[in-house]
Motif scaffolding. Structure first.
Motif, PDB file in Angstrom:
ATOM      1  N   ILE A 297     -12.193 -36.122   3.370  1.00 58.38           N
ATOM      2  CA  ILE A 297     -13.525 -36.696   3.130  1.00 58.38           C
ATOM      3  C   ILE A 297     -13.680 -37.073   1.663  1.00 58.38           C
ATOM      4  N   TYR A 298     -13.243 -36.178   0.791  1.00 61.60           N
ATOM      5  CA  TYR A 298     -13.348 -36.453  -0.651  1.00 61.60           C
ATOM      6  C   TYR A 298     -12.460 -37.637  -1.044  1.00 61.60           C
ATOM      7  N   SER A 299     -11.281 -37.727  -0.420  1.00 54.36           N
ATOM      8  CA  SER A 299     -10.369 -38.841  -0.728  1.00 54.36           C
ATOM      9  C   SER A 299     -10.978 -40.182  -0.319  1.00 54.36           C
ATOM     10  N   GLU A 300     -11.570 -40.239   0.869  1.00 46.97           N
ATOM     11  CA  GLU A 300     -12.211 -41.479   1.315  1.00 46.97           C
ATOM     12  C   GLU A 300     -13.364 -41.870   0.386  1.00 46.97           C
ATOM     13  N   GLU A 301     -14.106 -40.870  -0.073  1.00 43.26           N
ATOM     14  CA  GLU A 301     -15.219 -41.158  -0.979  1.00 43.26           C
ATOM     15  C   GLU A 301     -14.700 -41.678  -2.328  1.00 43.26           C
ATOM     16  N   MET A 302     -13.531 -41.172  -2.760  1.00 49.73           N
ATOM     17  CA  MET A 302     -12.941 -41.661  -4.017  1.00 49.73           C
ATOM     18  C   MET A 302     -12.580 -43.137  -3.909  1.00 49.73           C
ATOM     19  N   ILE A 303     -12.003 -43.536  -2.777  1.00 55.82           N
ATOM     20  CA  ILE A 303     -11.621 -44.936  -2.586  1.00 55.82           C
ATOM     21  C   ILE A 303     -12.849 -45.848  -2.653  1.00 55.82           C
ATOM     22  N   ILE A 304     -13.906 -45.445  -1.956  1.00 55.85           N
ATOM     23  CA  ILE A 304     -15.139 -46.253  -1.954  1.00 55.85           C
ATOM     24  C   ILE A 304     -15.722 -46.342  -3.364  1.00 55.85           C
ATOM     25  N   THR A 305     -15.723 -45.221  -4.076  1.00 60.00           N
ATOM     26  CA  THR A 305     -16.287 -45.217  -5.434  1.00 60.00           C
ATOM     27  C   THR A 305     -15.484 -46.106  -6.370  1.00 60.00           C
ATOM     28  N   ALA A 306     -14.144 -46.061  -6.264  1.00 56.49           N
ATOM     29  CA  ALA A 306     -13.305 -46.896  -7.127  1.00 56.49           C
ATOM     30  C   ALA A 306     -13.601 -48.380  -6.900  1.00 56.49           C
ATOM     31  N   LYS A 307     -13.776 -48.767  -5.648  1.00 59.76           N
ATOM     32  CA  LYS A 307     -14.126 -50.163  -5.351  1.00 59.76           C
ATOM     33  C   LYS A 307     -15.479 -50.518  -5.983  1.00 59.76           C
ATOM     34  N   ASN A 308     -16.427 -49.619  -5.837  1.00 60.42           N
ATOM     35  CA  ASN A 308     -17.770 -49.899  -6.368  1.00 60.42           C
ATOM     36  C   ASN A 308     -17.774 -49.998  -7.891  1.00 60.42           C
ATOM     37  N   ILE A 309     -16.923 -49.207  -8.541  1.00 55.38           N
ATOM     38  CA  ILE A 309     -16.866 -49.254 -10.009  1.00 55.38           C
ATOM     39  C   ILE A 309     -16.450 -50.639 -10.475  1.00 55.38           C
ATOM     40  N   ILE A 310     -15.388 -51.181  -9.871  1.00 53.56           N
ATOM     41  CA  ILE A 310     -14.929 -52.518 -10.270  1.00 53.56           C
ATOM     42  C   ILE A 310     -15.992 -53.571  -9.953  1.00 53.56           C
ATOM     43  N   LYS A 311     -16.568 -53.461  -8.772  1.00 53.28           N
ATOM     44  CA  LYS A 311     -17.572 -54.442  -8.368  1.00 53.28           C
ATOM     45  C   LYS A 311     -18.767 -54.435  -9.321  1.00 53.28           C
ATOM     46  N   GLN A 312     -19.230 -53.245  -9.675  1.00 57.59           N
ATOM     47  CA  GLN A 312     -20.401 -53.156 -10.554  1.00 57.59           C
ATOM     48  C   GLN A 312     -20.066 -53.652 -11.960  1.00 57.59           C
ATOM     49  N   CYS A 313     -18.865 -53.368 -12.436  1.00 61.27           N
ATOM     50  CA  CYS A 313     -18.475 -53.852 -13.771  1.00 61.27           C
ATOM     51  C   CYS A 313     -18.421 -55.375 -13.808  1.00 61.27           C
ATOM     52  N   VAL A 314     -17.869 -55.974 -12.750  1.00 60.28           N
ATOM     53  CA  VAL A 314     -17.789 -57.441 -12.689  1.00 60.28           C
ATOM     54  C   VAL A 314     -19.191 -58.044 -12.643  1.00 60.28           C
ATOM     55  N   SER A 504      -5.554 -40.839  -9.196  1.00 60.98           N
ATOM     56  CA  SER A 504      -4.927 -41.716 -10.201  1.00 60.98           C
ATOM     57  C   SER A 504      -4.318 -42.948  -9.547  1.00 60.98           C
ATOM     58  N   ASP A 505      -3.634 -42.738  -8.408  1.00 56.62           N
ATOM     59  CA  ASP A 505      -3.026 -43.875  -7.705  1.00 56.62           C
ATOM     60  C   ASP A 505      -4.093 -44.854  -7.217  1.00 56.62           C
ATOM     61  N   ILE A 506      -5.233 -44.329  -6.755  1.00 62.02           N
ATOM     62  CA  ILE A 506      -6.313 -45.209  -6.272  1.00 62.02           C
ATOM     63  C   ILE A 506      -6.820 -46.093  -7.407  1.00 62.02           C
ATOM     64  N   CYS A 507      -7.051 -45.491  -8.566  1.00 65.20           N
ATOM     65  CA  CYS A 507      -7.537 -46.282  -9.714  1.00 65.20           C
ATOM     66  C   CYS A 507      -6.513 -47.334 -10.114  1.00 65.20           C
TER      67      CYS A 507
END
Length: 874
Positions: A297-314, A504-507
């Motif tokens: 569950i935590y791993s799936e949440e990390m993937i979603i958060t990493a996507k959102n970080i890039i999207k929000q920065c752009v 780290s790999d996700i980022c």
């Protein structure tokens, strides 16, 4: 005739025989005493036995077979032939006699068998009589034993009545009292268990999952051990199981909510861990229930958060750029591609910064989870050690106790058990009173699950708790009711660490996708060296930071960087190779002036700085260009292409310093560039390609000498370049340095070919002039004057270009060619060293040649050895 006499035999002749037989005789006599002879009986028995055997031999063998049966037709016909019973055909009298004879024969056989049976019985009559006598004696012994047992029972009954009945009655009363106490305690325990469900509901209302689970587990243990079979609680176990499943779902949902809240809170928040106590409680509850998928569950949440970080920065970056019309360009990726390099670089830097903070938060959270897992594992190990110590102490105590005699009483109880029960009764009462809680007591928190209000622990299986402290200084209680083994806990701890690596790999993966999205239009391949080096350093810094945070280097972004670096190297090399090709195609192979900046470049290399110096326009304007390039005290006359080639070589070396990952590729490309310069300059000068490419009228000796000197300059710097790359290669990559050895050999071969070409030019001149040489006045002859003139031209062309040592070596080779052709011509003219007139003329010409040659600059001390022109006298 003499008759022989018999010898006298005395007792001495039998002495040896007597000594040998005496021992056997003694044994024989002893046996005779022990077993008296039965000769008469044995002889009679033997005779009777032989007679019986003879009689039995008269009986046909068919009667002795184990499978003898008259119902078998063959056996019946053999024993009673039908011919004896056939009375027809006038043979009645004879057949009747035959039948009678058969009957008598069978009767005789029967008598023989009966006699033998009776004889065998008579032989064993003593054994039969002895058995009968023993049976009577045994019956007498049994009768006496029965009487003794009856007397013993009577005595025991009397002793029991006098000595035991009173004591046993006291013991029965003690057991009855103990049973009443147990029933009372059981009722109190039932009252406590009856309050379990309301207490669990109160705990769940405050999210105290661990306390609720401990209470359910303890209650179920009590139901299975102490309250088993209680009819009023027959449905409570299933109800608690359903409640436990509900708690499992609530904990998973709560952990998912916590993960979302923790990872999606603003990155500007300084707090590393969100609600640490809540996290610890959730992890303990999930471990207790073996719900190990919470890491997924935590791993799936990390993937979603990493996507959102890039999207929000752009989104934030694009919104700051006024040139981008978001109404026209709808897709976020297309909007991002409209950014220039500086804007896009700032965006990438912001993303990397956010990812770094994100990984730090993930690491802090996973450290808490990891510490909880390790604390449970440590408690399991310590509990196991304590149990082993306790078992050893109990074994020692049991060995030291005296064995007690146990007497059976009613209901299968022992006296020793009764005393044990009476001794343990106060302890049981105290334990039960501590365990039982008031129905109206307030529920306890998860941090105090060992208090009486929240436990219904049984006396047979008491739950022990131990307090430990997490890195965040949160006091946690580790109990023994964890269902995980040491192997599972160790594997879970490894999975927590792997999850940090996965973060780290996700980022890195998201960063690679961001880069590839920008590189679709060839944006990254169009970057210049400075921009690409800046980008490369930023990515390497991010890779290093994530490695320091997570403890392992992720390879995806590094691979993407390497791929872009390879493309950059290819473009970098092609641009410089094309530039070098254009320079060579326009080179006229004339000596060029050396600007001050190139002299500074060479001086910096001599100082050990293999890099392009910073531009100083105010300093170079005051200095005029020099005629030659001074390298470590030596003068090099060079063409303009070689100066630019040295600068290009330094660009390769500097690129390796800026991007260490491309060292091997740069080495290969630089080797290719040096080989290309060598081969192309050979084609243009030695191969006379410059006549067509540049339009030169001819390739002069000055062109050849200048080309040789340029090659020597490059050869001088090859060891410097080799050392620069060797310092940046791994030991296993040192084999690539052999490229420089091959290049050096090729350059030396090229220089040698140029020298040979210069000698060949003069050789053809000597052959042309000396073939027409005639020994006659005037002196010096026109031929020798012409030769000296050409030698002076050669010297004038190369002396300012080549070092003095090389000039001397070259003229020694030219002189050797001259002597060879002169010797050949003198031999053809039959002029010998005889002191005659012709010899004098030749000597005068040679002296003129020698004087002119040694008069040239730098050739004064040249050893010409002109005596070799004469043929040796035979």
């Amino acid at each position: 005739m003499c008759v022989p006499r018999n010898p006298q035999i005395s007792k001495e002749h039998f002495t040896v025989y007597q000594q040998e037989i005496s021992q056997r005789e003694k044994i024989h006599e002893r046996c005779k005493k022990i077993c008296p002879p039965k000769d008469t009986f044995d002889r009679t028995l033997l005779h009777t036995h032989d007679k019986s055997r003879t009689d039995l031999e008269q009986v046909p063998k068919i009667f002795m077979k184990p499978d003898f049966a008259l119902d078998d037709s063959l056996t019946f016909n053999s024993v009673l032939p039908w011919s004896h019973f056939n009375t027809a055909g006038g043979k009645g009298n004879r057949d009747a006699a035959s039948s009678k004879l058969l009957q008598e024969k069978l009767s005789h056989y029967l008598d023989i068998v009966e006699v033998n049976i009776a004889h065998q019985i008579s032989l064993r009559s003593e054994a039969f009589f002895h058995a009968m006598t023993s049976q009577h004696e045994l019956q007498d012994y049994l009768k006496k034993t029965s009487q003794a047992v009856k007397m013993l029972r009577d005595k025991i009954a009397q002793i029991d009545k006098v000595m035991c009945e009173g004591s046993l009655h006291i013991l029965r009363l003690a057991l009855t009292r103990n049973n009443c106490v147990k029933v009372y305690n059981k009722l109190k325990l039932m009252a406590t268990v009856h309050q379990t469900q309301p207490t669990v509901q109160v705990l769940l209302s405050t999210s105290e999952f661990v306390g609720a689970l401990d209470l359910i587990a303890t209650t179920q243990e009590v139901l299975q051990q102490e309250l088993q079979g209680i009819h009023s609680f027959r449905h409570l176990g299933s109800q608690l199981c359903e409640l436990e499943k509900l708690i499992d779902k609530m904990m998973i949902a709560e952990f998912s909510t916590y993960s979302h809240s923790d990872l999606n809170r603003p990155l500007e928040d300084d707090c590393q861990i969100l609600e640490e106590e809540r996290l610890v409680s959730l992890v303990f509850g999930l471990l207790k229930q073996r719900k190990l998928n919470f890491l997924e569950i935590y791993s799936e949440e990390m993937i979603i958060t990493a996507k959102n970080i890039i999207k929000q920065c752009v989104i934030n970056k694009v919104s700051q750029i006024e040139d981008i019309d978001t109404d026209v360009v709808l897709k976020l990726a297309d909007q991002m591609r409209m950014l220039n390099f500086l804007q896009w670089f700032d965006l990438l830097k912001d993303i990397f910064s956010k990812f770094t903070i994100f990984l730090q938060r993930v690491k802090a959270t996973l450290n808490i989870i990891h510490s909880v897992v390790l604390s449970v594992l440590d408690k399991n190990q310590r509990t196991r050690e304590l149990e082993e110590i306790s078992q050893q102490k109990n074994a020692a105590k049991d060995n030291s106790l005296d064995t007690e005699v146990a007497y059976l009483i009613h209901e299968g109880m022992f006296i020793s058990d009764a005393f044990s029960e009476s001794e343990l009764t106060p302890i049981a009462i105290d334990t039960t009173s501590q365990r039982n809680a008031s129905p109206n007591s307030e529920p306890c928190s998860s941090d105090s699950v060992s208090e009486p209000e929240c436990t219904t622990d049984s006396s047979s299986s008491k739950e022990q708790t131990s307090s430990s402290v997490t890195p965040g200084a949160v006091d946690i209680m580790v109990n023994e009711d964890m269902k995980l083994t040491d192997l599972e806990l160790g594997k879970l701890a490894n999975n927590v660490q792997e999850l940090l690596y996965s973060a780290s790999d996700i980022c890195h993966d998201r960063a690679v996708k961001f880069l590839m999205s920008r590189a679709k239009d060839g944006f990254l391949e169009k970057l210049n060296s400075t921009e690409f080096i800046t980008l490369s350093r930023l990515m390497e810094t991010f890779i290093l930071e994530t490695e320091q945070i997570c403890g392992r280097k992720s390879m995806s972004l590094l691979g993407a960087l390497q791929g872009q670096a390879n493309k950059f190297v290819n473009r970098f090399h092609e641009e410089r190779k094309t530039k070098l090709s254009l320079l060579l195609d326009n080179e006229r192979w004339k000596q060029a002036d050396v600007p001050a900046e190139f002299q500074d470049l060479v001086d910096s290399i001599a100082d050990g700085k293999i890099a392009l110096p910073e531009k100083k326009s105010w300093a170079t304007e005051e200095r005029k260009p020099a005629e030659v390039l001074i390298v470590e005290g030596q003068q090099y006359a060079v063409v303009g292409t070689v100066l630019l080639l040295i600068r290009i070589i330094l660009e390769y070396c500097q690129c390796v310093d800026n991007i260490p990952s491309v060292t091997t590729d740069m080495l290969t490309r630089l080797s290719d560039l040096l080989k290309y310069f060598n081969s192309r300059s050979c084609q243009l000068v030695l191969g006379a390609g410059a006549l067509q490419v540049v339009g030169l009228k001819t390739i002069t000796t000055k062109n050849l000498a200048l080309s040789s000197r340029c090659l020597q300059l490059i050869v001088h710097y090859i060891p410097v370049i080799r050392a620069h790359f060797e310092a940046r290669l791994q030991p296993k990559q040192y084999s690539m340095l052999r490229h420089f050895d091959h290049i050096t050999k090729d350059y030396h071969d090229h220089i040698a070919e140029i020298s040979a070409k210069l000698v060949a030019i003069m050789d053809s001149l000597f052959d042309k002039l000396l073939s027409k040489y005639e020994v006659k006045a005037p002196v010096p002859s026109a031929c020798f004057r012409n030769i000296c003139k050409q030698m002076a031209k050669m010297h004038e062309a190369i002396f300012d270009l080549l070092p003095e040592e090389q000039t001397q070596m070259l003229f020694l080779r030219i002189n050797a060619s001259y002597k060879l052709h002169l010797k050949k011509q003198l031999s053809h003219l039959n002029v010998i060293n005889d002191g005659g007139p012709q010899n004098g003329l030749v000597t005068a010409d040679v002296a003129f040649y020698t004087g002119n040659l040694q008069a040239l600059k730098g050739l004064k001390d040249l050893d010409l050895n002109m005596a070799e022109i004469w043929e040796q006298k035979r």
